[in-house]
Enzyme design. Sequence first.
Site, PDB file in Angstrom:
ATOM      1  N   PRO A   2      52.926  36.036  21.505  1.00 43.19           N
ATOM      2  CA  PRO A   2      52.030  36.102  20.353  1.00 43.19           C
ATOM      3  C   PRO A   2      51.082  34.903  20.266  1.00 43.19           C
ATOM      4  O   PRO A   2      51.526  33.758  20.198  1.00 43.19           O
ATOM      5  CB  PRO A   2      52.983  36.115  19.153  1.00 43.19           C
ATOM      6  CG  PRO A   2      54.331  36.388  19.709  1.00 43.19           C
ATOM      7  CD  PRO A   2      54.316  35.923  21.116  1.00 43.19           C
ATOM      8  N   GLU A   3      49.794  35.187  20.306  1.00 44.74           N
ATOM      9  CA  GLU A   3      48.763  34.194  20.041  1.00 44.74           C
ATOM     10  C   GLU A   3      47.989  34.688  18.818  1.00 44.74           C
ATOM     11  O   GLU A   3      48.444  35.600  18.143  1.00 44.74           O
ATOM     12  CB  GLU A   3      47.862  34.022  21.274  1.00 44.74           C
ATOM     13  CG  GLU A   3      48.653  33.631  22.520  1.00 44.74           C
ATOM     14  CD  GLU A   3      47.784  33.535  23.773  1.00 44.74           C
ATOM     15  OE1 GLU A   3      46.614  33.153  23.661  1.00 44.74           O
ATOM     16  OE2 GLU A   3      48.284  33.859  24.863  1.00 44.74           O
ATOM     17  N   ARG A 110      64.858  35.366  22.264  1.00 44.64           N
ATOM     18  CA  ARG A 110      65.146  34.022  22.788  1.00 44.64           C
ATOM     19  C   ARG A 110      65.548  32.974  21.769  1.00 44.64           C
ATOM     20  O   ARG A 110      65.835  31.849  22.140  1.00 44.64           O
ATOM     21  CB  ARG A 110      63.921  33.506  23.526  1.00 44.64           C
ATOM     22  CG  ARG A 110      63.642  34.292  24.755  1.00 44.64           C
ATOM     23  CD  ARG A 110      62.928  33.467  25.766  1.00 44.64           C
ATOM     24  NE  ARG A 110      62.367  34.360  26.749  1.00 44.64           N
ATOM     25  CZ  ARG A 110      61.330  34.084  27.514  1.00 44.64           C
ATOM     26  NH1 ARG A 110      60.753  32.916  27.391  1.00 44.64           N
ATOM     27  NH2 ARG A 110      60.896  34.932  28.377  1.00 44.64           N
ATOM     28  N   ARG A 149      36.622  13.888  23.910  1.00 42.12           N
ATOM     29  CA  ARG A 149      37.914  13.814  24.597  1.00 42.12           C
ATOM     30  C   ARG A 149      37.678  13.809  26.094  1.00 42.12           C
ATOM     31  O   ARG A 149      36.585  14.130  26.560  1.00 42.12           O
ATOM     32  CB  ARG A 149      38.778  15.022  24.245  1.00 42.12           C
ATOM     33  CG  ARG A 149      38.931  15.262  22.789  1.00 42.12           C
ATOM     34  CD  ARG A 149      39.769  14.191  22.124  1.00 42.12           C
ATOM     35  NE  ARG A 149      40.464  14.756  20.982  1.00 42.12           N
ATOM     36  CZ  ARG A 149      41.705  15.210  21.057  1.00 42.12           C
ATOM     37  NH1 ARG A 149      42.401  15.102  22.167  1.00 42.12           N
ATOM     38  NH2 ARG A 149      42.265  15.749  20.005  1.00 42.12           N
TER      39      ARG A 149
END
Length: 269
Positions: A2-3, A110, A149
């Site tokens: 799931p994203e 899990r 960054r």
Amino acid sequence: MPELPEVETVVNSLQKIPKKTIKSFHTSWHKICYNNKILNLDKSINNKKIYSIYRKGKNIIFDINDNYLVFQLRMTGYLYHSTQLPSNMKYVRCYFILNDDSYLIFEDIRKFGGFYIYKDINHLNNRIGIDPFEKQFTYKWLQENILKRNRQIKGLLLDQNFICGLGNIYIDEILWFSRIHPLRLSSTLSNKEIKQLFLNIIKILKKSIDFHGTTFMNFKFDNMKTGNYKSELEAYGREGKKCQRCLNIISKIKVSGRGTHLCKACQSF
DNA sequence: GGGATTGTTTAAAC
DNA sequence: CGTTTAAACAATCC
């Protein structure tokens, strides 16, 4: 796994719940709540009305007025609303009985998934980065923050403290569509590449939401429904197959410890 | 049986 | 300090 699009799909499937009240909470997994002891949970949860259910990044937020339950599906979590418990209770890690005797059920093969309970939702907001569908997420924001960054672009996009909601599958897709090599250092990206990145983040996430997300292995929502975006994948899971843009073979390498799929011919380093 | 799978946190290393 | 790597968590699949 799931994203953002999968979590959005789950949140949409739970919208009959708000205004219902939690009658009781049941669990068989002592680590179900990441930041509280189960023993103390009942009085925070029981008899509380659920005001709204919404999403930030991959977090599913239940506003129960004086507390916030923040669910994370992690890798194999499955959160759904049903009039009955499943016949196989093996993977049910917790469930809530609501005042109309329906159930909010959390299954997880899990056991990585679970929830935080927060008094103040700013505990979450201060911890995680910007969601791609927030107004403040613009090309200009992305350009400024990427250039200041100097990290591998895939690792940066995976970082939920930078942008929240992207994960392994959609990052591979977004970088393929943007023709950017996952190991490129963020400060070396051209404005043109960042523009592509921005447009593709929005475009791919929106399209996947329309498809109800990607069911690659385990993703399910709303009583065993599955997502349909898998057929649209151009990079993820396609190692050894032809790049549908330049006909070279899609490679698989490791970046930031993750399986990473790319076309070395058209994603420039 | 070993390795790969991946989201998140934490610790350690660079 | 900024960034990278690795381990831990847990279960399943190949």
